[in-house]
Design an enzyme around this catalytic site. Sequence first.
Site, PDB file in Angstrom:
ATOM      1  N   ASP A  19       0.818  -1.217   0.000  1.00  0.00           N
ATOM      2  CA  ASP A  19       0.000   0.000   0.000  1.00  0.00           C
ATOM      3  C   ASP A  19       0.850   1.264   0.000  1.00  0.00           C
ATOM      4  OD1 ASP A  19       0.767  -0.704   2.671  1.00  0.00           O
ATOM      5  OD2 ASP A  19      -0.728   0.673   3.471  1.00  0.00           O
ATOM      6  N   GLU A  31      -0.037  -1.175   5.631  1.00  0.00           N
ATOM      7  CA  GLU A  31       1.056  -0.748   6.520  1.00  0.00           C
ATOM      8  C   GLU A  31       0.923   0.725   6.897  1.00  0.00           C
ATOM      9  OE1 GLU A  31       4.888   0.842   7.883  1.00  0.00           O
ATOM     10  OE2 GLU A  31       3.828   1.439   6.071  1.00  0.00           O
TER      11      GLU A  31
HETATM   12 ZN   LIG Z   1       6.760   2.056   4.094  1.00  0.00          ZN
END
Ligand SMILES: [Zn+2]
Length: 345
Positions: A63, A117
């Site tokens: 992401d 994340e």
């Molecule tokens: Zn990162």
Amino acid sequence: MLTLTAALVDVPSESHDEARLADLVEEALREQAHLSVERLGNTIVARTDLGRAERVLIGGHLDTVPSAGNLPHRVEGDLLFGLGSCDMKGGVAVALKLAAAVVEPIRDVTYVFYEGEEVASEFNGLQRLADQRPELLEAHLAILMEPSDAGIEAGCQGTIRVEVTIPGVRSHSARSWMGVNAVHGAAEVLARLGDYEPARPVVDGLEYREGLNAVGIRGGIAGTVIPDECVVTVNYRFAPDKRLDEAIEHVRGVFAGYSVTVVDESPAARPGLDRAAAREFVAAVGAAPRPKFGWTDVARFAALGVPALNFGPGDPSLAHAANEHVPIAQLHSCLTQLQRWLVGE
Ligand SMILES: [Zn+2]
């Protein structure tokens, strides 16, 4: 490497919207006969199973933060610009290339490409694996390909935030002698912070730098009231020579006599440079590792007893910046160094 990284950048994958990129990554990995592939949500795990004595893990998140008008990619000189080029599709490209190219590594490899994340922990694909399929994360060493300027950043510092509450007695400010001013009481807490000497612990030969700092203060009720409570928020960044509970104990000790409430906590990760796999990795990269002062997902491995390093292309200070970019030369150097380490040359 340039073509692959550019292609990854051009598939948008903002957090919560990684499905399309995860599909493509899964498809590419399933074409490799030497890998067994599993998927959990938008997190893909691909493993070699050669029965080697050691297993290492190479991971990266799919992401990105929201676009800053920096899509599609563009190349300027020897730099590749675009959303996620630095954080961290350059690293993902290196890992994908390794997964396809290194068919017979001397140590078994687990590749992890994960979602979520850049957002809260509850969405983090690595954490979901740790909670639901911890056996998939078992390894002697993990390398997270977050940007580190193509150098090794070992371990990471932990962080806790606490609220220190100073009590008082409320009264009218016209009769202040009847009260006890909690805001004045904060002076003692601030003095302890001012006198505090942060430690510089050496772990596995690396010097970390701690910090204990007030990051907020609140108190006061109205313009005519002696306040009966003041709260100082304190952030402790601690080195990986301490477990989380030891760090919390330490802070409680500094503020002995006050009520201390922990409001946020993340453990530190040991650099793990005492492990053979890590030593050989450092030798393959050929540069001295640096301590990591920030917090990264390597700490999620610490909770599983797996030492972890940060190693990836791109300048970490450019992560999340509109002009983020990655030097094409670093894509190649990271690939070459990891490849050499995995095939044992
Ligand atoms: Zn990162």
